[in-house]
Enzyme design. Sequence first.
Site, PDB file in Angstrom:
ATOM      1  N   CYS A  31       0.827  -1.211   0.000  1.00 58.78           N
ATOM      2  CA  CYS A  31       0.000   0.000   0.000  1.00 58.78           C
ATOM      3  C   CYS A  31       0.866   1.267   0.000  1.00 58.78           C
ATOM      4  O   CYS A  31       1.511   1.542  -0.998  1.00 58.78           O
ATOM      5  CB  CYS A  31      -0.998  -0.061   1.162  1.00 58.78           C
ATOM      6  SG  CYS A  31      -2.404   1.007   0.876  1.00 58.78           S
ATOM      7  N   HIS A  65      -3.258  -4.999   1.576  1.00 56.63           N
ATOM      8  CA  HIS A  65      -2.615  -5.236   2.881  1.00 56.63           C
ATOM      9  C   HIS A  65      -2.560  -6.727   3.214  1.00 56.63           C
ATOM     10  O   HIS A  65      -3.457  -7.242   3.882  1.00 56.63           O
ATOM     11  CB  HIS A  65      -3.403  -4.526   3.987  1.00 56.63           C
ATOM     12  CG  HIS A  65      -3.185  -3.057   4.039  1.00 56.63           C
ATOM     13  ND1 HIS A  65      -2.298  -2.461   4.906  1.00 56.63           N
ATOM     14  CD2 HIS A  65      -3.733  -2.056   3.320  1.00 56.63           C
ATOM     15  CE1 HIS A  65      -2.317  -1.152   4.732  1.00 56.63           C
ATOM     16  NE2 HIS A  65      -3.180  -0.873   3.768  1.00 56.63           N
ATOM     17  N   GLU A  87      -0.919  -8.268   5.350  1.00 58.18           N
ATOM     18  CA  GLU A  87      -0.720  -8.539   6.790  1.00 58.18           C
ATOM     19  C   GLU A  87      -2.041  -8.562   7.554  1.00 58.18           C
ATOM     20  O   GLU A  87      -2.068  -8.896   8.735  1.00 58.18           O
ATOM     21  CB  GLU A  87       0.244  -7.500   7.393  1.00 58.18           C
ATOM     22  CG  GLU A  87      -0.337  -6.120   7.668  1.00 58.18           C
ATOM     23  CD  GLU A  87      -0.554  -5.254   6.426  1.00 58.18           C
ATOM     24  OE1 GLU A  87      -0.415  -5.758   5.284  1.00 58.18           O
ATOM     25  OE2 GLU A  87      -0.879  -4.061   6.609  1.00 58.18           O
TER      26      GLU A  87
HETATM   27  N1  GLN Z   1      -3.645   6.469   1.039  1.00 53.84           N
HETATM   28  C1  GLN Z   1      -2.388   6.242   1.710  1.00 53.84           C
HETATM   29  C2  GLN Z   1      -1.293   7.089   1.102  1.00 53.84           C
HETATM   30  O1  GLN Z   1      -1.475   7.650   0.085  1.00 53.84           O
HETATM   31  C3  GLN Z   1      -2.011   4.784   1.647  1.00 53.84           C
HETATM   32  C4  GLN Z   1      -3.005   3.985   2.425  1.00 53.84           C
HETATM   33  C5  GLN Z   1      -2.465   2.739   3.028  1.00 53.84           C
HETATM   34  O2  GLN Z   1      -1.261   2.489   3.086  1.00 53.84           O
HETATM   35  N2  GLN Z   1      -3.361   1.944   3.544  1.00 53.84           N
HETATM   36  O3  GLN Z   1      -0.244   7.194   1.676  1.00 53.84           O
END
Ligand code: GLN
Length: 197
Positions: free
Chosen positions: A84, A179, A181
């Site tokens: 992410c 994610h 995890e």
């Molecule tokens: N929206 C977040 C960002 O731009 C990332 C979200 C996440 O890691 N769950 O940093």
Amino acid sequence: MRVGILDIQGAVSEHRDAFERAFTNQGVSGQTCTVKKVDDLKEVNGLVLPGGESSTISAQLGRLGMDALIIKLVGEGMPIMGTCAGTILLASRLESSAEGEKTKPLGLMDIVVERNAFGRQRESFEMGIDIDGLDGKYRAVFIRAPIITGVGDRVVQLSRLENGTIMAREDNMLAMVFHPELTPDTRVHEMFIEMIA
Ligand code: GLN
């Protein structure tokens, strides 16, 4: 094997738990540790950039002087996994947006990433996805997820949705916008362990 989890902000303990389960499933003797400063990076064989807020993590990496060493170690072959926000940090470029400009990616992977690509209505959701190399569906959790909108020649796309790539690998680098995890399924962590082993 010692896997470091970057511990600036975001989902750290969940990754540690997932690796403990993955080590057991694979019968691999391994341990995890948190990486909070430059010296911690010298102790690990692989590094995870977790999800969180990429602009915060990016600013802290620069302030702590960790960005240059991560780039050097990955260039020398250390495996790295971004989840992410971690994938946003691995990118070579972010789609231009007011938000994107606050985050300075490390420029490690030949991917273009768009932050918060699923819109406010769908800030967080789960869905079964296909991942190349894994049998059967994988239940992926998306939280304000980015998407990979462009990939270079060396990048292997491991999973896609209609609006772009959601998991990719380039040499010693593994990136996903969801994610891993946060689910009991440890197969993605096991993929990364195999990249280190
Ligand atoms: N929206 C977040 C960002 O731009 C990332 C979200 C996440 O890691 N769950 O940093």
